[in-house]
Design a protein around this motif. Structure first.
Motif, PDB file in Angstrom:
ATOM      1  N   ASN A  26       0.799  -1.227   0.000  1.00 47.08           N
ATOM      2  CA  ASN A  26       0.000   0.000   0.000  1.00 47.08           C
ATOM      3  C   ASN A  26       0.828   1.271   0.000  1.00 47.08           C
ATOM      4  N   GLN A  27       2.127   1.152  -0.054  1.00 45.98           N
ATOM      5  CA  GLN A  27       2.974   2.338  -0.053  1.00 45.98           C
ATOM      6  C   GLN A  27       2.887   3.062  -1.394  1.00 45.98           C
ATOM      7  N   PRO A  28       2.743   4.379  -1.365  1.00 47.95           N
ATOM      8  CA  PRO A  28       2.704   5.136  -2.620  1.00 47.95           C
ATOM      9  C   PRO A  28       4.006   4.919  -3.387  1.00 47.95           C
ATOM     10  N   GLY A  29       3.885   4.631  -4.643  1.00 50.58           N
ATOM     11  CA  GLY A  29       5.059   4.459  -5.486  1.00 50.58           C
ATOM     12  C   GLY A  29       5.702   3.093  -5.402  1.00 50.58           C
ATOM     13  N   PHE A  30       5.110   2.156  -4.640  1.00 50.67           N
ATOM     14  CA  PHE A  30       5.718   0.832  -4.522  1.00 50.67           C
ATOM     15  C   PHE A  30       5.877   0.159  -5.880  1.00 50.67           C
ATOM     16  N   TRP A  31       4.889   0.307  -6.730  1.00 43.45           N
ATOM     17  CA  TRP A  31       4.872  -0.433  -7.998  1.00 43.45           C
ATOM     18  C   TRP A  31       5.810   0.149  -9.036  1.00 43.45           C
ATOM     19  N   TRP A  32       6.473   1.255  -8.738  1.00 47.41           N
ATOM     20  CA  TRP A  32       7.462   1.788  -9.675  1.00 47.41           C
ATOM     21  C   TRP A  32       8.725   0.959  -9.568  1.00 47.41           C
ATOM     22  N   SER A  33       9.245   0.531 -10.681  1.00 46.79           N
ATOM     23  CA  SER A  33      10.360  -0.412 -10.675  1.00 46.79           C
ATOM     24  C   SER A  33      11.660   0.174 -10.133  1.00 46.79           C
ATOM     25  N   ASP A  34      11.725   1.495  -9.973  1.00 47.56           N
ATOM     26  CA  ASP A  34      12.957   2.062  -9.431  1.00 47.56           C
ATOM     27  C   ASP A  34      12.860   2.309  -7.927  1.00 47.56           C
ATOM     28  N   ASP A  76      13.548 -12.458   4.627  1.00 46.39           N
ATOM     29  CA  ASP A  76      13.690 -13.054   3.292  1.00 46.39           C
ATOM     30  C   ASP A  76      12.369 -13.640   2.814  1.00 46.39           C
ATOM     31  N   GLU A  77      11.594 -14.202   3.751  1.00 47.46           N
ATOM     32  CA  GLU A  77      10.275 -14.739   3.400  1.00 47.46           C
ATOM     33  C   GLU A  77       9.327 -13.632   2.941  1.00 47.46           C
ATOM     34  N   VAL A  78       9.370 -12.488   3.611  1.00 44.68           N
ATOM     35  CA  VAL A  78       8.542 -11.346   3.194  1.00 44.68           C
ATOM     36  C   VAL A  78       8.963 -10.891   1.796  1.00 44.68           C
ATOM     37  N   ALA A  79      10.272 -10.816   1.570  1.00 42.61           N
ATOM     38  CA  ALA A  79      10.782 -10.421   0.242  1.00 42.61           C
ATOM     39  C   ALA A  79      10.340 -11.430  -0.816  1.00 42.61           C
ATOM     40  N   GLU A  80      10.387 -12.706  -0.494  1.00 43.36           N
ATOM     41  CA  GLU A  80       9.954 -13.761  -1.424  1.00 43.36           C
ATOM     42  C   GLU A  80       8.463 -13.610  -1.753  1.00 43.36           C
ATOM     43  N   SER A  81       7.660 -13.327  -0.739  1.00 42.82           N
ATOM     44  CA  SER A  81       6.221 -13.121  -0.964  1.00 42.82           C
ATOM     45  C   SER A  81       5.979 -11.928  -1.885  1.00 42.82           C
ATOM     46  N   LEU A  82       6.700 -10.847  -1.631  1.00 44.79           N
ATOM     47  CA  LEU A  82       6.568  -9.669  -2.500  1.00 44.79           C
ATOM     48  C   LEU A  82       6.960  -9.993  -3.937  1.00 44.79           C
ATOM     49  N   THR A  83       8.011 -10.767  -4.107  1.00 45.56           N
ATOM     50  CA  THR A  83       8.462 -11.156  -5.445  1.00 45.56           C
ATOM     51  C   THR A  83       7.369 -11.934  -6.164  1.00 45.56           C
ATOM     52  N   LYS A  84       6.723 -12.858  -5.467  1.00 48.23           N
ATOM     53  CA  LYS A  84       5.642 -13.641  -6.074  1.00 48.23           C
ATOM     54  C   LYS A  84       4.469 -12.748  -6.468  1.00 48.23           C
ATOM     55  N   ILE A  85       4.130 -11.808  -5.599  1.00 48.64           N
ATOM     56  CA  ILE A  85       3.018 -10.891  -5.899  1.00 48.64           C
ATOM     57  C   ILE A  85       3.343 -10.040  -7.121  1.00 48.64           C
ATOM     58  N   ILE A  86       4.553  -9.535  -7.197  1.00 48.28           N
ATOM     59  CA  ILE A  86       4.976  -8.731  -8.344  1.00 48.28           C
ATOM     60  C   ILE A  86       4.916  -9.563  -9.615  1.00 48.28           C
ATOM     61  N   SER A  87       5.357 -10.803  -9.547  1.00 54.33           N
ATOM     62  CA  SER A  87       5.355 -11.690 -10.708  1.00 54.33           C
ATOM     63  C   SER A  87       3.924 -11.939 -11.205  1.00 54.33           C
ATOM     64  N   ILE A  88       3.024 -12.230 -10.271  1.00 55.91           N
ATOM     65  CA  ILE A  88       1.620 -12.456 -10.636  1.00 55.91           C
ATOM     66  C   ILE A  88       1.025 -11.182 -11.238  1.00 55.91           C
ATOM     67  N   TYR A  89       1.337 -10.044 -10.641  1.00 52.98           N
ATOM     68  CA  TYR A  89       0.857  -8.756 -11.137  1.00 52.98           C
ATOM     69  C   TYR A  89       1.318  -8.533 -12.576  1.00 52.98           C
ATOM     70  N   GLN A  90       2.589  -8.797 -12.845  1.00 54.21           N
ATOM     71  CA  GLN A  90       3.115  -8.609 -14.201  1.00 54.21           C
ATOM     72  C   GLN A  90       2.478  -9.584 -15.187  1.00 54.21           C
ATOM     73  N   ASP A  91       2.269 -10.823 -14.770  1.00 52.78           N
ATOM     74  CA  ASP A  91       1.597 -11.802 -15.635  1.00 52.78           C
ATOM     75  C   ASP A  91       0.184 -11.340 -15.983  1.00 52.78           C
ATOM     76  N   GLU A  92      -0.520 -10.821 -14.996  1.00 54.00           N
ATOM     77  CA  GLU A  92      -1.884 -10.354 -15.233  1.00 54.00           C
ATOM     78  C   GLU A  92      -1.908  -9.127 -16.139  1.00 54.00           C
ATOM     79  N   LEU A  93      -0.931  -8.239 -15.985  1.00 50.34           N
ATOM     80  CA  LEU A  93      -0.848  -7.095 -16.894  1.00 50.34           C
ATOM     81  C   LEU A  93      -0.671  -7.561 -18.329  1.00 50.34           C
TER      82      LEU A  93
END
Length: 146
Positions: A26-34, A76-93
């Motif tokens: 929910n952080q503003p700007g989280f989805w920006w790749s930089d 590391d588990e939190v980072a892994e979860s975020l990575t999976k969410i980002i991957s699913i998000y990109q697949d859906e896009l």
């Protein structure tokens, strides 16, 4: 306000990882790749993620929640979860972009008929095979060489 503070303390104690994951999304700007959190997730770096949370959670009702996750493995588990969410998000896009592209490629023409516009479409034929190239008429029939 006391009830809210009690709830915040309970979440800190019982569900720190889940809260941080939700907070990060929910952080503003989280989805920006930089962004720092996005990059930490892509690198699956719990250390970078922890630094980001500690730096950006000041003044929040849940301040100090990052300290409730003490071992690096949990970060590391939190980072892994975020990575999976980002991957699913990109697949859906990509899926939605492909859908839009296919939908728009079918609509080829608007035609005016008695003052009213009407869309004309081209139907996809999934069973249609792509025709193979014809052989070169000057090639040898057995070897295919010219």
């Amino acid at each position: 306000m006391n009830e809210l503070q009690y709830l915040a303390n309970w979440v800190k104690q019982q569900h720190a990882q889940e809260y941080i994951l939700t907070w990060l999304l929910n952080q503003p700007g989280f989805w920006w790749s930089d962004g720092e959190a996005y990059q930490a997730a892509l690198q699956k770096s719990g250390k970078l993620l922890k630094e980001y949370v500690q730096k950006n959670q000041k003044g929040d009702l849940f301040q100090g929640i990052a300290e409730k996750i003490v071992d690096d493995e949990s970060w590391d588990e939190v980072a892994e979860s975020l990575t999976k969410i980002i991957s699913i998000y990109q697949d859906e896009l990509l899926r939605l972009q492909d859908y839009s592209r296919r939908k728009n490629s079918k609509k080829i023409l608007k035609k005016s008929y008695n003052g009213q516009e009407q869309d004309l479409f081209v139907e996809d034929n999934e069973e249609m095979e792509i025709q193979q190239a014809l052989p070169d008429p000057f090639s040898d029939a057995l070897t295919g060489e010219v």
